[in-house]
Design an enzyme around this catalytic site. Structure first.
Site, short mmCIF file in Angstrom:
data_model
loop_
_atom_site.label_atom_id
_atom_site.label_comp_id
_atom_site.label_asym_id
_atom_site.label_seq_id
_atom_site.Cartn_x
_atom_site.Cartn_y
_atom_site.Cartn_z
N ARG A 84 -53.90 -73.68 79.85
CA ARG A 84 -53.25 -74.34 80.99
C ARG A 84 -53.87 -75.70 81.30
NH1 ARG A 84 -50.43 -70.58 84.08
NH2 ARG A 84 -50.49 -72.01 85.81
N TRP B 80 -56.47 -79.57 84.11
CA TRP B 80 -55.64 -80.56 83.43
C TRP B 80 -55.50 -81.69 84.43
CZ3 TRP B 80 -50.93 -83.06 84.15
CH2 TRP B 80 -50.39 -83.68 83.02
N CYS C 49 -53.69 -76.36 84.94
CA CYS C 49 -54.92 -75.85 85.53
C CYS C 49 -54.85 -74.33 85.60
CB CYS C 49 -55.21 -76.38 86.93
SG CYS C 49 -55.36 -78.16 87.01
N GLU D 21 -36.30 -80.36 68.14
CA GLU D 21 -37.43 -79.44 68.32
C GLU D 21 -38.47 -79.66 67.23
OE1 GLU D 21 -38.69 -77.72 70.48
OE2 GLU D 21 -39.92 -76.23 69.48
N LYS E 141 -42.31 -80.72 67.94
CA LYS E 141 -43.44 -79.89 67.48
C LYS E 141 -44.41 -80.73 66.67
CE LYS E 141 -43.14 -77.17 69.18
NZ LYS E 141 -42.54 -76.32 70.18
N ASN F 184 -54.93 -75.27 91.99
CA ASN F 184 -53.98 -75.58 90.93
C ASN F 184 -52.73 -76.11 91.59
OD1 ASN F 184 -52.22 -75.61 88.74
ND2 ASN F 184 -51.82 -73.42 88.83
N GLY F 185 -52.36 -77.35 91.25
CA GLY F 185 -51.16 -77.95 91.86
C GLY F 185 -51.43 -79.40 92.22
N GLU G 33 -46.46 -83.20 68.90
CA GLU G 33 -47.48 -82.63 69.80
C GLU G 33 -48.65 -82.01 69.04
OE1 GLU G 33 -46.15 -79.47 72.43
OE2 GLU G 33 -44.67 -78.82 70.97
C1 F6R Z 1 -43.44 -77.72 73.58
C2 F6R Z 1 -43.61 -77.00 74.83
C3 F6R Z 1 -43.08 -77.61 76.07
C4 F6R Z 1 -42.43 -76.54 76.95
C5 F6R Z 1 -42.03 -77.14 78.30
C6 F6R Z 1 -41.29 -76.15 79.17
O1 F6R Z 1 -43.97 -77.02 72.52
O2 F6R Z 1 -44.17 -75.94 74.86
O3 F6R Z 1 -42.20 -78.65 75.80
O4 F6R Z 1 -41.32 -76.03 76.29
O5 F6R Z 1 -43.18 -77.58 78.97
O6 F6R Z 1 -42.09 -75.04 79.43
P1 F6R Z 1 -41.47 -73.68 79.94
O7 F6R Z 1 -40.59 -73.15 78.86
O8 F6R Z 1 -42.65 -72.82 80.18
O9 F6R Z 1 -40.70 -73.98 81.18
#
Ligand code: F6R
Length: 611
Positions: free
Chosen positions: A27, A73, A2, A484, A488, A99-100, A491
């Site tokens: 977000r 979200w 959000c 990874e 990728k 947000n939360g 998603e």
């Molecule tokens: C995948 C992706 C997520 C973030 C995860 C952690 O492409 O972006 O898996 O890596 O939500 O997010 P951060 O790094 O912001 O803590």
């Protein structure tokens, strides 16, 4: 998750909030809404993207100079007009964005229902706004007083911004666990979940801390804690340019960010790596070197892509520093009652610096006396501020929901840390140290070489875009790259993909292999090369389609694979920095080929600020 934006000043609030919400759409993007205050408070909210709010053509969009906005979200209740924020209290006096997550919303709701409150939505937020109203009404409190009392009873995470009927010249905001930045302009203030909606108007910002409440007018910000003590706001200068958060001629942020990597890695190395004089300066490490050299154990805590960066670092730190490393999913770590001993160092890795699971895991570890080191991209974010020390990744803003340039910057920082600590511990010789520094200095240029092959990778992507499943395999330093790559792809393209250590394949996943299954091997030249060649043969023997990421001079795998994607030669320890790039491009091009919104994949949000 959000995004929230608010404005108070003398400009028209509607276009500022609308534009800000578009910047924060990463977000969350299932519904959105804006409330404006002119003669009275009016709200427009809609299921769908922020662009849906552009149809709002009431007079108030031209007159109001105060307002709040939200892009959602969904957590409690499906995406719908009713569940979209802002939410208004039963007596119509209070309107807020949130947000939360309010964890005890069910019991609060029950209390309110018994008192005759009714609800139009299924959200925890509507419970919160009514809970504040109830406290305010019963005690004849000001909004600020009512919020203070209400928030003491609330369990969970929040940033809220509230408008009150009768007070057109004031916003009240509060934070615990979710981010809030206030931009300080001339006779105007901007509030947002991060600085991207603000940067265009002012570079002066205040990061609001947990348990703080801000009363904001056009000319003044009064910051208080929940105990009603006034706090002097600390105004910081933003080190961010507008161009960094725009697409810069690329079709998508994701592509821009993939192509940013030679520059973002140069930024990450700048001022730290002096390869000519063989000096590596990492202030956060230099100031705490003995904590690292004497560490009994390092625990890396992260989520998603950042967790994968942690896995690569486990290999690197153990190899160079001989310190045992454990890599933990933050969400598991925080609930497991983990053993934390003195002498343990926790490294938190996070692009956003706001990931709720990581943040709370760190709070727990900090309470138990652990030393917290943050490897964070977003400057001034919650994790950065909670850490005892840290090193920013300096990748610049990452807007595409799928993390790309943040990952390579994380790897670079973690490799520099390991090289530095290894030298100090003498587990790394001076000649190896120099060799790694020289290798690191060449990485940005080598990444560029990989990017130059994007057209060939696009062809591979088009060839496999119709696949239903994918397997990603790698060994050693490249095993986390397989994870990874799979993450990728799923998603961005919604194709089912799994990553495995290549040798694990024989223990189950090989049953999936047939002539329809593409198997992507990360197979650059390293200590496991011969082994991975055997694994490729095992797939070929079962008619699987082999795509391989290979070193430029490779001939053997090239002769076996159906398709190859080439990367320059590099020391195996740094190989993930290059071998991940073709997997990023492959996912991107498959997503585009399938006509999907690669910057905003379904169900996802960039910053996961809920558990
Ligand atoms: C995948 C992706 C997520 C973030 C995860 C952690 O492409 O972006 O898996 O890596 O939500 O997010 P951060 O790094 O912001 O803590």
């Amino acid at each position: 998750m959000c995004g929230i934006v608010a404005y108070i000043g003398s400009q028209k609030a509607y276009p500022i909030i609308l534009k800000g919400l578009k910047r924060l759409e990463y977000r969350g993007y299932d519904s959105s809404g804006i409330a404006l205050y002119s003669e009275q408070i009016e709200t427009c909210k809609r299921k769908g993207r922020v662009a849906e709010l552009e149809v709002w053509d009431e007079k108030i969009t031209e007159t109001a100079t105060v307002g709040i906005g939200h892009t959602r979200w969904a957590t409690h209740g499906e995406p719908s007009d009713a569940n979209a924020h802002p939410h208004t209290s039963n007596n119509g006096q209070l309107t807020l964005v949130h947000n939360g997550i309010i964890e005890n919303y069910a019991s609060l709701k029950q209390e309110l229902v018994q008192k005759g409150y009714t609800f139009k939505s299924e959200t925890d937020t509507e419970v919160l706004v009514n809970f504040i109203e109830e406290i305010q009404k019963n005690n004849d409190y000001t909004l600020e007083e009512a919020m203070r009392v209400a928030l003491k009873r609330v369990v969970g995470a929040y940033v809220i911004i509230v408008m009150e009927n009768g007070f057109p010249d004031r916003l009240v905001a509060a934070r615990k666990g979710s981010p809030l930045v206030i931009g300080v302009g001339e006779g105007e203030h901007f509030l947002a979940s991060d600085a991207s909606p603000i940067i265009e108007y002012t570079k002066k910002v205040i990061y609001v801390n947990d348990y703080e409440l801000a009363i904001i007018t056009q000319d003044e910000i009064i910051l208080k804690n929940l105990g009603n003590e006034t706090i002097t706001p600390y105004i910081q200068q933003l080190d961010m340019e507008l161009a960094q958060i725009e697409k810069g001629g690329f079709d998508h942020f994701m592509l821009k960010e993939i192509f940013d990597q030679p520059a973002s890695l140069t930024d990450c190395l700048r001022g730290r790596l002096d390869s000519e004089n063989q000096i590596l300066t990492l202030a956060g490490i230099d100031q705490h070197l003995s904590i690292f050299t004497e560490a009994k154990r390092i625990v890396i805590v992260a989520c998603g892509t950042s967790w994968h960066a942690g896995l690569v670092s486990e290999y690197i730190i153990e190899a160079l520093c001989r310190i045992p490393v454990e890599v933990e999913y933050a969400s598991e770590f925080r609930y497991r009652n983990p053993v934390i001993n003195s002498g343990d160092v926790i490294i938190a890795i996070s692009q956003s610096g706001e990931t709720a699971d990581t943040l709370v895991a760190l709070e727990r570890a900090k309470e138990q006396g652990a030393f917290i080191f943050g490897v964070v991209n977003a400057v001034g974010s919650s994790i950065a501020r909670l850490s005892h020390a840290g090193a920013y990744t300096h990748a610049g803003p990452e807007i595409g929901v799928a993390s790309t340039k943040a990952f390579t910057a994380q790897l670079t920082v973690l490799a520099m840390m390991a090289i530095k600590i290894g030298l100090e511990k003498k587990t790394l010789s001076m000649s190896e140290y120099k060799r790694y520094l020289a290798e690191l200095a060449l990485i940005p240029e080598k990444v560029k070489t990989v990017l130059d092959t994007h057209e060939a990778i696009q062809k591979v992507a088009i060839h496999y875009a119709a696949a239903r499943d994918f397997l990603f395999l790698g060994r050693g330093y490249n095993f986390p790259v397989a994870l990874e790559g799979a993450l990728k792809l799923k998603e961005i393209s919604y194709i089912h993909a799994e990553g495995y250590p290549a040798a694990e394949m024989k223990h189950g996943p090989i049953a999936l292999v047939d002539e329809h299954l593409p198997v992507l091997f990360i197979a650059t030249k390293d200590a496991y090369y011969e082994k991975i060649v055997s694994n490729i043969q095992e797939i070929k023997a079962r008619k699987g389609k082999v795509i391989a990421v290979v070193s430029a001079d490779d001939t053997l795998i090239r002769s076996m694979a159906d398709h190859v994607m080439e990367v320059p030669e590099v020391d195996e320890l740094l190989a993930p920095l290059l071998s991940v790039i073709p997997t990023q491009l492959l996912s991107y091009y498959i997503g585009v080929e399938l006509g999907l919104d690669v910057d905003k994949p379904r169900n996802l949000a960039k910053s996961v600020t809920v558990e």
